[in-house]
Design a protein around this motif. Structure first.
Motif, PDB file in Angstrom:
ATOM      1  N   TYR A  49     -39.156  12.434  16.637  1.00  0.00           N
ATOM      2  CA  TYR A  49     -39.261  12.355  15.176  1.00  0.00           C
ATOM      3  C   TYR A  49     -38.310  11.308  14.615  1.00  0.00           C
ATOM      4  O   TYR A  49     -38.649  10.581  13.689  1.00  0.00           O
ATOM      5  CB  TYR A  49     -38.975  13.714  14.530  1.00  0.00           C
ATOM      6  CG  TYR A  49     -40.104  14.702  14.689  1.00  0.00           C
ATOM      7  CD1 TYR A  49     -41.361  14.459  14.127  1.00  0.00           C
ATOM      8  CD2 TYR A  49     -39.926  15.878  15.397  1.00  0.00           C
ATOM      9  CE1 TYR A  49     -42.398  15.363  14.274  1.00  0.00           C
ATOM     10  CE2 TYR A  49     -40.954  16.795  15.536  1.00  0.00           C
ATOM     11  CZ  TYR A  49     -42.186  16.530  14.977  1.00  0.00           C
ATOM     12  OH  TYR A  49     -43.215  17.428  15.115  1.00  0.00           O
ATOM     13  N   PHE A  50     -37.109  11.239  15.183  1.00  0.00           N
ATOM     14  CA  PHE A  50     -36.129  10.248  14.729  1.00  0.00           C
ATOM     15  C   PHE A  50     -36.684   8.842  14.908  1.00  0.00           C
ATOM     16  O   PHE A  50     -36.601   8.011  14.011  1.00  0.00           O
ATOM     17  CB  PHE A  50     -34.820  10.428  15.503  1.00  0.00           C
ATOM     18  CG  PHE A  50     -33.677   9.638  14.936  1.00  0.00           C
ATOM     19  CD1 PHE A  50     -32.868  10.173  13.951  1.00  0.00           C
ATOM     20  CD2 PHE A  50     -33.403   8.363  15.386  1.00  0.00           C
ATOM     21  CE1 PHE A  50     -31.812   9.452  13.417  1.00  0.00           C
ATOM     22  CE2 PHE A  50     -32.361   7.625  14.867  1.00  0.00           C
ATOM     23  CZ  PHE A  50     -31.558   8.171  13.873  1.00  0.00           C
ATOM     24  N   LEU A  51     -37.281   8.589  16.075  1.00  0.00           N
ATOM     25  CA  LEU A  51     -37.841   7.265  16.346  1.00  0.00           C
ATOM     26  C   LEU A  51     -38.996   6.916  15.408  1.00  0.00           C
ATOM     27  O   LEU A  51     -39.230   5.746  15.117  1.00  0.00           O
ATOM     28  CB  LEU A  51     -38.299   7.165  17.796  1.00  0.00           C
ATOM     29  CG  LEU A  51     -37.176   7.133  18.831  1.00  0.00           C
ATOM     30  CD1 LEU A  51     -37.738   7.256  20.239  1.00  0.00           C
ATOM     31  CD2 LEU A  51     -36.364   5.856  18.687  1.00  0.00           C
ATOM     32  N   GLU A  52     -39.700   7.927  14.938  1.00  0.00           N
ATOM     33  CA  GLU A  52     -40.791   7.696  13.993  1.00  0.00           C
ATOM     34  C   GLU A  52     -40.277   7.515  12.563  1.00  0.00           C
ATOM     35  O   GLU A  52     -41.052   7.181  11.669  1.00  0.00           O
ATOM     36  CB  GLU A  52     -41.766   8.879  14.007  1.00  0.00           C
ATOM     37  CG  GLU A  52     -42.610   8.948  15.250  1.00  0.00           C
ATOM     38  CD  GLU A  52     -43.493  10.188  15.299  1.00  0.00           C
ATOM     39  OE1 GLU A  52     -44.522  10.121  15.985  1.00  0.00           O
ATOM     40  OE2 GLU A  52     -43.154  11.218  14.679  1.00  0.00           O
ATOM     41  N   GLY A  53     -38.995   7.769  12.358  1.00  0.00           N
ATOM     42  CA  GLY A  53     -38.447   7.680  11.013  1.00  0.00           C
ATOM     43  C   GLY A  53     -38.672   8.926  10.182  1.00  0.00           C
ATOM     44  O   GLY A  53     -38.471   8.922   8.967  1.00  0.00           O
ATOM     45  N   ASN A  54     -39.090  10.001  10.825  1.00  0.00           N
ATOM     46  CA  ASN A  54     -39.280  11.272  10.128  1.00  0.00           C
ATOM     47  C   ASN A  54     -37.969  12.058  10.255  1.00  0.00           C
ATOM     48  O   ASN A  54     -37.842  12.964  11.070  1.00  0.00           O
ATOM     49  CB  ASN A  54     -40.458  12.039  10.733  1.00  0.00           C
ATOM     50  CG  ASN A  54     -40.852  13.219   9.878  1.00  0.00           C
ATOM     51  OD1 ASN A  54     -40.056  13.748   9.102  1.00  0.00           O
ATOM     52  ND2 ASN A  54     -42.089  13.660  10.036  1.00  0.00           N
ATOM     53  N   TYR A  55     -37.005  11.670   9.425  1.00  0.00           N
ATOM     54  CA  TYR A  55     -35.644  12.179   9.572  1.00  0.00           C
ATOM     55  C   TYR A  55     -35.499  13.637   9.167  1.00  0.00           C
ATOM     56  O   TYR A  55     -34.655  14.348   9.702  1.00  0.00           O
ATOM     57  CB  TYR A  55     -34.664  11.293   8.799  1.00  0.00           C
ATOM     58  CG  TYR A  55     -34.749   9.869   9.266  1.00  0.00           C
ATOM     59  CD1 TYR A  55     -34.452   9.535  10.593  1.00  0.00           C
ATOM     60  CD2 TYR A  55     -35.174   8.855   8.415  1.00  0.00           C
ATOM     61  CE1 TYR A  55     -34.558   8.226  11.042  1.00  0.00           C
ATOM     62  CE2 TYR A  55     -35.275   7.542   8.861  1.00  0.00           C
ATOM     63  CZ  TYR A  55     -34.965   7.248  10.172  1.00  0.00           C
ATOM     64  OH  TYR A  55     -35.076   5.958  10.621  1.00  0.00           O
TER      65      TYR A  55
END
Length: 123
Positions: A49-55
């Motif tokens: 999720y972090f890599l997708e920018g879904n913080y």
């Protein structure tokens, strides 16, 4: 599993990596041998999720590591990454809270050293 997940992450396919990790988590529910790796699997799910920018979802998943696996070696890094998530969500006061907690609970960790640097930057 880890090699395949890393390959997918390096190929910028975090959704595919997360699918594999979720399948592993499902199998681990009924397999004691697999359960011992669930803190790492949970951490990797958060990383996708972090890599997708879904913080927001990433922070939730990192918190699950802390909540469900209190003795995990991933807890210090989870706190650090939660701080990073809140920084990216433009919530610096919340980020500071996680960095401070990290420094207090895991003062000798590499993550605590990085958290101290972030705290200096956020003042």
């Amino acid at each position: 599993l880890v090699d395949e997940v890393v390959r997918l992450l390096n190929a910028q396919k975090p959704g595919d990596a997360r699918k594999l990790l979720r399948e592993f988590a499902q199998r681990a529910e009924t397999n004691e041998r697999l359960k011992k790796d669930m803190d790492n699997v949970q951490f990797l799910i958060a990383e996708t999720y972090f890599l997708e920018g879904n913080y927001q979802l990433a922070a939730t998943e990192y918190n699950t590591v802390r909540k469900n696996y209190p003795k995990s070696e991933k807890n210090a890094e989870s706190l650090y990454k939660m701080g990073q998530c809140f920084e990216r969500l433009k919530l610096p006061e919340d980020a500071k809270l996680f960095y401070k907690t990290l420094v207090e609970k895991y003062p000798k960790s590499d993550a605590a050293k990085r958290a101290k640097d972030r705290l200096k930057e956020l003042k």
